[in-house]
Design a protein around this motif. Structure first.
Motif, mmCIF file in Angstrom:
data_model
loop_
_atom_site.group_PDB
_atom_site.id
_atom_site.type_symbol
_atom_site.label_atom_id
_atom_site.label_comp_id
_atom_site.label_asym_id
_atom_site.label_seq_id
_atom_site.Cartn_x
_atom_site.Cartn_y
_atom_site.Cartn_z
ATOM 1 N N VAL A 42 0.848 -1.183 0.000
ATOM 2 C CA VAL A 42 0.000 0.000 0.000
ATOM 3 C C VAL A 42 0.888 1.238 0.000
ATOM 4 O O VAL A 42 1.887 1.302 0.722
ATOM 5 C CB VAL A 42 -0.946 -0.001 1.224
ATOM 6 N N PRO A 43 0.571 2.229 -0.836
ATOM 7 C CA PRO A 43 1.401 3.445 -0.856
ATOM 8 C C PRO A 43 1.173 4.283 0.390
ATOM 9 O O PRO A 43 0.077 4.293 0.958
ATOM 10 C CB PRO A 43 0.901 4.171 -2.112
ATOM 11 N N LEU A 44 2.206 4.985 0.820
ATOM 12 C CA LEU A 44 2.137 5.878 1.971
ATOM 13 C C LEU A 44 2.312 7.308 1.470
ATOM 14 O O LEU A 44 3.354 7.656 0.909
ATOM 15 C CB LEU A 44 3.219 5.526 2.992
ATOM 16 N N ALA A 45 1.292 8.113 1.677
ATOM 17 C CA ALA A 45 1.272 9.451 1.094
ATOM 18 C C ALA A 45 2.283 10.380 1.755
ATOM 19 O O ALA A 45 2.509 10.330 2.962
ATOM 20 C CB ALA A 45 -0.125 10.043 1.223
ATOM 21 N N SER A 46 2.859 11.251 0.957
ATOM 22 C CA SER A 46 3.735 12.312 1.438
ATOM 23 C C SER A 46 2.897 13.542 1.785
ATOM 24 O O SER A 46 1.696 13.617 1.489
ATOM 25 C CB SER A 46 4.749 12.679 0.359
ATOM 26 N N ARG A 47 3.535 14.544 2.397
ATOM 27 C CA ARG A 47 2.835 15.786 2.683
ATOM 28 C C ARG A 47 2.350 16.454 1.397
ATOM 29 O O ARG A 47 1.264 17.043 1.366
ATOM 30 C CB ARG A 47 3.748 16.733 3.459
ATOM 31 N N ALA A 48 3.150 16.364 0.358
ATOM 32 C CA ALA A 48 2.742 16.965 -0.908
ATOM 33 C C ALA A 48 1.498 16.279 -1.458
ATOM 34 O O ALA A 48 0.589 16.943 -1.995
ATOM 35 C CB ALA A 48 3.895 16.886 -1.914
ATOM 36 N N GLU A 49 1.430 14.971 -1.338
ATOM 37 C CA GLU A 49 0.246 14.250 -1.809
ATOM 38 C C GLU A 49 -0.981 14.598 -0.971
ATOM 39 O O GLU A 49 -2.090 14.719 -1.502
ATOM 40 C CB GLU A 49 0.513 12.746 -1.767
ATOM 41 N N VAL A 50 -0.791 14.750 0.346
ATOM 42 C CA VAL A 50 -1.909 15.150 1.195
ATOM 43 C C VAL A 50 -2.416 16.522 0.785
ATOM 44 O O VAL A 50 -3.619 16.748 0.655
ATOM 45 C CB VAL A 50 -1.485 15.147 2.679
#
Length: 502
Positions: A42-50
């Protein structure tokens, strides 16, 4: 070369109405707890993705807010029908990633569906109030409006039900909702997102964003997220509440539990023993409403403990997708070993280990641990004080009802409790006296129906509102009061046929 047939499935986020690959480069393993094998990444989102997800949700919220209430209700009705039609498929997803047996997964879905049912009534739930002639020629009325972008952070133990607790009311109230499910079993949330799109929810109104602490912190700190709902352990709930409110957000954070079941001498022993076994060992004890302590009052202790002990060998433990099994594995190897550590240390603390779930053979290489029963536990013992969150039932013996009540009220948690008795007066006094948010009378797991609200007291809840039901509607909306006065129609320059004052 890696065999593609055994390569873990690559999961995605759900953004703008479709699966979207992660870009952070970070992933987490998703296990099948019954086999111990990695089955997905499962991918773990970065702050930029959030941030990108929040901005997309913000744009979607502006278009979603004016959608008529009847249309929102229609989408919820369709969503409910789709879950009902495909509940077996959803249950198999839950079993595959969480490990709970198929019947337990179906039960979770049934309780989740109650929340969809409730949200279908949104045209009635959002009715305001109106006071005519509050003053001369002045009317006052109130309306409920959505907050904008709201987020939910949900636990592994109910990967379908808890998201439904949050998202249905949030969406029906006119918000855009960002769901950050547990990275341990994320696929149920993706399945629900696909059903909502099929039901007609506009793209972008629901986002499923996977992640760990980095994503959680980004949501807590983002200025465009108005509210956060959370269910999990007490230390994390406190962190979520303190961080979110410090950043100006509305927060409801449900924490841990240590639920006591008080059994009085006049109780139906068979009923109480059946209840204790099902409430302690169902879903491998991985639920915040599990009974973890039985408080035996007076002379009922020996009879009750014997009845419980006799029932434990009948609890069939094995993979959740095999018919006949009643309890599956725990969520991870680390958690299984942590729970087993409480069992291992019980006797050194002075308790009596009657049934040791570590001794019996368990199936295969999965994260299994069979039921354990510990007698003569007391406050101060780790097996009594801590939220174990596994198939371990403790028994504490007291002489009087007053001592049992004190145990319940002295506990730092206040999520759920139950009393087993034939005496209606005592039961009524208990519900009056106990400092706990949810109380069962001859009901071991008193989870409220969807048109009430779910939540505990003390260290089991941080925030002012409980989850779902009427409190859920209040949490995801804010009130606006309008005071209006219109010119006297008799003084209008246009002759409308009203009598004049002369």
């Amino acid at each position: 070369m890696t065999d593609t047939a055994t390569r873990p499935t690559a999961l995605s986020h759900w953004l703008n109405g479709q699966p979207t690959a992660g870009t952070s480069g970070r992933t987490a393993a998703v296990y099948n707890p019954a086999t111990g094998q990695v089955q997905a990444e499962v991918p773990l989102a970065s702050r930029a993705e959030v941030d990108a997800a929040v901005q997309a949700a913000r744009a979607a919220a502006k278009a979603w807010r004016p959608v008529p209430l009847g249309r929102r209700a229609e989408i919820m009705f369709r969503f409910r029908a789709l879950i009902d039609q495909r509940r077996d498929e959803l249950a198999r997803i839950i079993t595959r990633e969480h490990g709970k047996v198929h019947s337990d997964a179906l039960g979770e879905i049934a309780r989740g569906l109650e929340n969809v049912d409730y949200a279908c009534g949104i045209p009635n739930l959002l009715k305001g109030g109106y006071s005519e002639s509050a003053s001369t020629g002045v009317d006052v009325y109130s309306i409920q409006q959505p907050l904008g972008v709201v987020a939910g952070i949900t636990p592994f133990n109910f990967p379908a039900m808890v998201p439904l607790w949050m998202m249905c009311n949030a969406l029906a109230c006119g918000n855009a909702f960002i769901l950050k499910p547990s990275e341990k079993d994320p696929s149920a949330s993706l399945f629900l997102a696909s059903l909502l799109r099929e039901a007609g929810l506009p793209d972008g109104v629901l986002t499923v964003l996977h992640g760990d602490k980095e994503a959680v912190d980004a949501l807590l700190e983002h200025p465009d997220v108005a509210a956060i709902s959370f269910v999990g352990s007490t230390p994390v709930a406190r962190y979520i509440y303190e961080t979110g409110t410090r950043h100006g957000k509305r927060v409801q954070a449900l924490g841990g539990a240590k639920n006591h079941m008080v059994v009085l001498p006049d109780a139906d022993i068979s009923m109480a023993a059946d209840a204790a076994v099902s409430a302690a060992y169902g879903s491998a004890g991985e639920r915040c409403m599990a009974i973890s302590v039985v408080v035996a009052v007076g002379g009922v202790g020996d009879r009750l403990v014997q009845a419980i002990q006799e029932r434990i060998p009948n609890v069939q433990v094995g993979p959740g997708d095999e018919a006949g099994n009643e309890m599956g594995p725990l969520i991870s190897r680390e958690h299984r070993d942590k729970v087993a550590g409480y069992v291992a240390g019980a006797e050194a603390e002075g308790a009596q280990l009657l049934v040791d779930g570590r001794e019996d053979a368990v199936p295969g290489e999965g994260f299994f641990l069979k039921p354990s029963l510990i007698d003569h536990t007391q406050p101060g013992m780790r097996c009594y004080d801590d939220e174990i969150f596994g198939p371990v039932l403790s028994v504490t013996r007291v002489d009087t009802y007053e001592q049992a009540l004190q145990l319940v009220n002295d506990n730092p948690y206040g999520n759920g409790t139950a009393i087993f008795t034939r005496d209606g007066g005592v039961a009524r006094q208990f519900q009056f006296d106990c400092e706990v948010g949810m109380v069962g009378i001859n009901v071991p797991i008193p989870v409220p129906v969807a048109y009430y609200s779910f939540g505990g007291w003390k260290a089991s809840l941080f925030g002012d509102t409980h989850m779902y039901g009427p409190d859920g509607i209040r949490f995801y909306t804010r009130s606006k009061v309008i005071t209006s006065r219109w010119p006297d129609p008799a003084t209008s320059k246009v002759n409308l046929g009203f009598p004049t004052n002369g």
